[in-house]
Design a protein around this motif. Structure first.
Motif, short mmCIF file in Angstrom:
data_model
loop_
_atom_site.label_atom_id
_atom_site.label_comp_id
_atom_site.label_asym_id
_atom_site.label_seq_id
_atom_site.Cartn_x
_atom_site.Cartn_y
_atom_site.Cartn_z
N SER A 33 9.54 -7.75 3.37
CA SER A 33 8.23 -7.81 4.03
C SER A 33 8.05 -6.63 4.99
CB SER A 33 8.08 -9.13 4.79
OG SER A 33 8.15 -10.23 3.92
N ILE A 34 9.10 -6.31 5.75
CA ILE A 34 9.03 -5.17 6.68
C ILE A 34 8.81 -3.87 5.90
CG2 ILE A 34 10.37 -3.77 8.31
CD1 ILE A 34 11.72 -6.38 9.21
N TYR A 35 9.54 -3.75 4.79
CA TYR A 35 9.41 -2.54 3.96
C TYR A 35 8.00 -2.39 3.42
CZ TYR A 35 9.63 0.34 -0.23
OH TYR A 35 9.37 1.29 -1.20
N LEU A 36 7.41 -3.49 2.92
CA LEU A 36 6.06 -3.42 2.36
C LEU A 36 5.02 -3.09 3.43
CD1 LEU A 36 6.16 -6.44 -0.14
CD2 LEU A 36 6.23 -4.00 -0.69
N LEU A 37 5.19 -3.65 4.62
CA LEU A 37 4.28 -3.33 5.72
C LEU A 37 4.37 -1.85 6.09
CD1 LEU A 37 4.79 -6.46 8.01
CD2 LEU A 37 2.70 -5.86 6.76
N ARG B 56 5.27 0.55 4.06
CA ARG B 56 4.65 1.29 2.95
C ARG B 56 3.14 1.31 3.08
NH1 ARG B 56 4.58 4.01 -0.12
NH2 ARG B 56 4.74 3.31 -2.28
N VAL B 57 2.55 0.16 3.42
CA VAL B 57 1.09 0.05 3.49
C VAL B 57 0.52 0.85 4.66
CG1 VAL B 57 -0.83 -1.53 3.90
CG2 VAL B 57 0.98 -2.16 2.29
N PHE B 58 1.15 0.77 5.83
CA PHE B 58 0.55 1.35 7.04
C PHE B 58 1.03 2.77 7.38
CE2 PHE B 58 0.02 -3.25 7.77
CZ PHE B 58 -1.36 -3.27 8.02
N PHE B 59 2.15 3.20 6.80
CA PHE B 59 2.69 4.48 7.24
C PHE B 59 2.96 5.49 6.11
CE2 PHE B 59 3.90 1.40 10.50
CZ PHE B 59 3.42 2.03 11.65
N THR B 60 2.76 5.11 4.87
CA THR B 60 3.14 6.06 3.81
C THR B 60 1.99 6.45 2.88
OG1 THR B 60 3.78 4.32 2.23
CG2 THR B 60 5.47 5.07 3.78
N LEU B 61 0.84 5.81 2.99
CA LEU B 61 -0.27 6.20 2.12
C LEU B 61 -0.78 7.60 2.47
CD1 LEU B 61 -2.42 2.96 1.70
CD2 LEU B 61 -1.29 4.27 -0.10
N PRO B 62 -0.98 8.44 1.47
CA PRO B 62 -1.39 9.84 1.71
C PRO B 62 -2.88 9.97 1.99
CG PRO B 62 -1.19 9.47 -0.64
CD PRO B 62 -0.77 8.18 0.03
N ILE C 205 1.82 1.21 -4.45
CA ILE C 205 2.11 0.15 -3.48
C ILE C 205 1.79 -1.22 -4.06
CG2 ILE C 205 1.33 -0.84 -1.28
CD1 ILE C 205 1.17 1.93 -0.15
N LEU C 206 0.67 -1.33 -4.78
CA LEU C 206 0.31 -2.61 -5.40
C LEU C 206 1.38 -3.05 -6.39
CD1 LEU C 206 -3.55 -2.19 -6.01
CD2 LEU C 206 -2.42 -3.72 -4.39
N SER C 207 1.92 -2.10 -7.15
CA SER C 207 2.97 -2.46 -8.11
C SER C 207 4.22 -2.95 -7.39
CB SER C 207 3.30 -1.27 -9.01
OG SER C 207 3.92 -0.23 -8.27
N GLU C 208 4.53 -2.35 -6.24
CA GLU C 208 5.69 -2.79 -5.45
C GLU C 208 5.46 -4.18 -4.87
OE1 GLU C 208 7.91 0.08 -2.95
OE2 GLU C 208 6.25 1.44 -3.38
N ILE C 209 4.23 -4.45 -4.43
CA ILE C 209 3.91 -5.77 -3.89
C ILE C 209 4.05 -6.84 -4.96
CG2 ILE C 209 2.05 -7.21 -2.95
CD1 ILE C 209 1.05 -4.71 -1.47
N ILE C 210 3.51 -6.55 -6.15
CA ILE C 210 3.60 -7.51 -7.27
C ILE C 210 5.05 -7.74 -7.66
CG2 ILE C 210 3.04 -7.86 -9.71
CD1 ILE C 210 0.43 -6.32 -9.17
N SER C 211 5.82 -6.66 -7.73
CA SER C 211 7.24 -6.77 -8.08
C SER C 211 7.99 -7.61 -7.05
CB SER C 211 7.86 -5.38 -8.17
OG SER C 211 9.23 -5.45 -8.46
#
Length: 303
Positions: A18-22, A24-30, A45-51
């Motif tokens: 959960s920490i990793y996904l947060l 990814r969403v808030f700090f890594t989008l270009p 990111i969506l594929s990672e969330i689904i996985s």
């Protein structure tokens, strides 16, 4: 102590993911990149969330997993069973192994076991093979709906309450029926009791593992036949069995014992899909039946 340790691992997995996904969403989008980069960044990111979500489902099912044991029943209560072997362009040698094994399946009364070869191409050598083993041959002139059409055509000529189906390259073990039929007998008895009839769901199908005696392409290409498990075998023995907790094991198309009544209620094998096995299992569940998956392989074939 062991159960506590496992729960801690599950909790840490959920927390860290959960920490990793947060992050990814808030700090890594270009956001400062091109539109192309933003779109594919979001898709990744969506594929990672689904996985991750499917992993959480796996962990949840794992925590609810309960081993099922084969019920003990009297040999006189075993009902008639139809065994159907669907063929499509397989060689004589491959089909011979499957038919030969099916004819040697154990059963208290072998007269109650009816074996059919369902041929979608009217091949003469398949007809001769059926005659050689004294089993029934079913053919179809115009196989409009591929495997589903072949199986639905065969169902019209079969009448037993239980149907065991095998792909042409799947060699059934001799104990297949002795390991699967007792589950239905026990289920029938529970449903017949007034105090349990409303609490117990009828058993729609039992799926035994997909097992293979040759390596799949992935194993073969990296020379890891003895180090890595076959992917389908992993699904059958590690994932599908976990679906027993919800009574919704996936039907994978072969090595299966199915209640004929359940097939009829959903209108036979679906013809508007390329995954008729999976869809049939879902339809059976949606009509109030439960599905089970066992752990030990009861057939082995070619991947």
């Amino acid at each position: 102590m062991k159960k506590i340790n496992v729960k801690i691992i599950y909790f840490l997995s959920f927390l860290l993911t959960s920490i990793y996904l947060l992050w990814r969403v808030f700090f890594t989008l270009p956001w400062n990149g091109s539109l192309f980069q933003i779109i594919f960044g979001i898709l990744l990111i969506l594929s990672e969330i689904i996985s991750s979500f499917t992993a959480f489902i796996f962990i949840y099912n794992k925590s609810k997993f309960k081993e099922i044991s084969e019920p003990k029943v009297g040999k006189k209560s075993f009902p008639d069973v139809d065994i159907i072997i669907a063929t499509h362009n397989e060689s004589y040698d491959i089909l011979y192994k499957t038919v030969n094994a099916a004819c040697h399946i154990k059963y208290p009364d072998k007269k109650k076991v009816h074996i059919y070869i369902s041929d979608d191409s009217n091949r003469e050598y398949v007809r001769k093979l059926a005659k050689e083993f004294s089993i029934k041959y079913i053919s179809i002139e115009n196989n409009k709906h591929a495997k589903s059409g072949n199986l639905n055509n065969a169902l019209k000529q079969m009448s037993s309450p239980l149907i065991a189906n095998f792909d042409a390259d799947m060699i059934p073990f001799s104990d297949f029926l002795m390991e699967t039929v007792p589950f239905y007998i026990t289920n029938f008895k529970k449903i017949s009791k007034k105090n349990l009839s409303k609490k117990i769901k009828p058993l729609g199908l039992i799926q035994t593992p997909q097992s293979f005696y040759n390596p799949d392409i992935f194993q073969y290409n990296i020379f890891a036949e003895k180090k890595l498990t076959n992917e389908q075998d992993f699904f059958s023995r590690e994932i599908n069995v976990l679906n027993n907790s919800s009574g919704s094991a996936v039907y994978t198309g072969s090595n299966t014992l199915i209640l004929r009544k359940a097939i009829d209620e959903v209108g036979g094998f679906p013809t508007d899909t390329v995954t008729e096995d999976f869809e049939l299992g879902v339809l059976i569940n949606s009509h109030g039946y439960e599905s089970m998956s066992t752990l030990e392989p009861m057939a082995s074939g070619l991947t």
